[in-house]
Design a protein around this motif. Sequence first.
Motif, PDB file in Angstrom:
ATOM      1  N   TYR A 362      -5.875  24.527  45.979  1.00  0.00           N
ATOM      2  CA  TYR A 362      -5.710  25.579  46.972  1.00  0.00           C
ATOM      3  C   TYR A 362      -6.104  26.928  46.376  1.00  0.00           C
ATOM      4  O   TYR A 362      -5.735  27.253  45.248  1.00  0.00           O
ATOM      5  N   GLY A 363      -6.833  27.690  47.149  1.00  0.00           N
ATOM      6  CA  GLY A 363      -7.204  29.020  46.725  1.00  0.00           C
ATOM      7  C   GLY A 363      -8.699  29.238  46.735  1.00  0.00           C
ATOM      8  O   GLY A 363      -9.493  28.295  46.763  1.00  0.00           O
ATOM      9  N   ALA A 368      -9.258  28.374  42.370  1.00  0.00           N
ATOM     10  CA  ALA A 368      -9.562  26.946  42.434  1.00  0.00           C
ATOM     11  C   ALA A 368     -10.370  26.479  41.234  1.00  0.00           C
ATOM     12  O   ALA A 368     -10.183  25.353  40.743  1.00  0.00           O
ATOM     13  N   SER A 369     -11.274  27.319  40.735  1.00  0.00           N
ATOM     14  CA  SER A 369     -12.125  26.905  39.620  1.00  0.00           C
ATOM     15  C   SER A 369     -11.315  26.600  38.370  1.00  0.00           C
ATOM     16  O   SER A 369     -11.686  25.725  37.583  1.00  0.00           O
ATOM     17  N   ILE A 370     -10.198  27.301  38.184  1.00  0.00           N
ATOM     18  CA  ILE A 370      -9.345  27.040  37.017  1.00  0.00           C
ATOM     19  C   ILE A 370      -8.763  25.644  37.098  1.00  0.00           C
ATOM     20  O   ILE A 370      -8.779  24.873  36.119  1.00  0.00           O
ATOM     21  N   MET A 385     -18.314  21.491  46.739  1.00  0.00           N
ATOM     22  CA  MET A 385     -18.250  22.640  45.838  1.00  0.00           C
ATOM     23  C   MET A 385     -18.069  23.959  46.592  1.00  0.00           C
ATOM     24  O   MET A 385     -17.591  24.939  46.026  1.00  0.00           O
ATOM     25  N   ASN A 386     -18.440  23.999  47.858  1.00  0.00           N
ATOM     26  CA  ASN A 386     -18.366  25.253  48.616  1.00  0.00           C
ATOM     27  C   ASN A 386     -17.046  25.436  49.362  1.00  0.00           C
ATOM     28  O   ASN A 386     -16.822  26.495  49.941  1.00  0.00           O
ATOM     29  N   SER A 387     -16.195  24.407  49.375  1.00  0.00           N
ATOM     30  CA  SER A 387     -15.007  24.474  50.221  1.00  0.00           C
ATOM     31  C   SER A 387     -14.021  25.543  49.759  1.00  0.00           C
ATOM     32  O   SER A 387     -13.319  26.130  50.578  1.00  0.00           O
ATOM     33  N   ILE A 393      -9.457  25.549  50.526  1.00  0.00           N
ATOM     34  CA  ILE A 393      -8.878  24.209  50.371  1.00  0.00           C
ATOM     35  C   ILE A 393      -9.965  23.282  49.842  1.00  0.00           C
ATOM     36  O   ILE A 393     -11.003  23.105  50.496  1.00  0.00           O
ATOM     37  N   THR A 394      -9.734  22.687  48.672  1.00  0.00           N
ATOM     38  CA  THR A 394     -10.728  21.804  48.077  1.00  0.00           C
ATOM     39  C   THR A 394     -10.151  20.408  47.893  1.00  0.00           C
ATOM     40  O   THR A 394      -9.209  20.212  47.110  1.00  0.00           O
TER      41      THR A 394
END
Length: 480
Positions: A362-363, A368-370, A385-387, A393-394
């Motif tokens: 989430y984020g 989110a990348s972290i 990857m774009n969500s 939300i990924t």
Amino acid sequence: MHRSNAIAFVSSGMLSPKKRDHVLARRQLYLNYGALSLATMLDAAGFTTMLLHGEHRDPSEVVDELFGTGVLPSQQPLMISIPSFYALPWAQTFCRLVRQRDPEVRIIIGGRWVVGPDVDWLRSKIPHADIFVPGLGEPILNSLLTAKPDLRRLQSPTPDFTLNHRLVKNHLQYQPSIEASRGCGMGCAFCEERDIRLEKLRPPELIARSLSAVQAQYDGSEIHPYLQASMFVPNVQWGSRLVEAVMDQAPRIPWRTESRVDALTPDTVAHLAQAGLEVLDLGLETASPTQILHMRKSADPDRYLSRASELLAACRRHGVRAKVNVLLYAGETTRTFEETRAWLDDHAGMIAGVSVGPVMAYGPPKIASILLDDWAASGAAPVDMNSAFETGITSVHLSRDFDAAAAEAASLYLSRRYMDVNAYFQLKSFSYYPRNYTRADFDQDVKQSNPNSLPFREADRSVQSCVSSAPDSTVTAGSI
């Protein structure tokens, strides 16, 4: 244009349910107790205020209601809370529609889990809003009513007042909330409060007074308050004092709360049950030693699971219904899944129900990348990857054994294995369904729902029959 002097709080709804879209999911009501805390403070200060929940209504319907009843337009700001990223699309549409109706409206957006991670990102998603509050609203609330609000991120202790549920539109439909404490700080890898210090519990005498005060707000009718705490960890002495504090209450008020499986002792549960605890949501998350370590739930998986067993046994002994939360996590394999399933099988008689789902990031990308980089080391990868940029939300492919589709199917499989239709209704109706929602209403909604999306089995089906009819997509590798 005539303007009221009302301060309206709107808790953003959702265009579709968080997990699976079916009629039963759209019935659920979630009281936004954070927004209600702010509304209660302003009401006590003499302002005219109210809280309206978007639920699963169309945003245009809520806009029409606010303008049709004269709440809007207002001289005061319009306060909008976005409690989760799932509510973001609803909030985007709502803000656009309000701005069209009243170009001079001053829109303030709150909801620290959505606003806090990246204010600039959220501002690009909701260009019609004026102010974004990245932290808790209580310490800066009065300034938000001025032309130059204070937007510092300040800590705020757990409120010592009782929430005024009468400020909620249609409040009799919602089960009430009582804040018991804030923060957690236990360091779980997936948790938004992993680094937020756990505050001391409110004194049990104040909790007991709030229980009585809230029941008066509901005109003495039966209520099932939720004692809100990210981690409810009273000790025996606190529980004993709560028992004494509620002894004079009539009738007894049943309540619900949540905690970790390794945070409460059996002796404490005994006191809490006597004080009215009837449903306990427990964050087991996993019974795989490997995944316990990956999640950073505990450095000692054996001790963690031993304490979980003791707590579940105590809940059954004292008549507390334990609902267990299970999280399919990054790096999940058939072996780790089987470890969790076997443990749950051993404790099935102690479990009133389960809530199962795959982990999500989430984020916005900054946050989110972290998580995604951390999970990649366990073999997990984002579905899109774009969500993160588009929605916050990924969804994640957990591993080679569990892509996103297999993880969803496995979640439904576990839910149905340990929860039948009766258990599901009892747990949901205790806290989340409208207070006037009957079993007959529920049964009718079940008939109108796609059975493949429902997280429970029929009451007359055994666990074994549920297993034998498990979808092929759950059998990703071997023994599931």
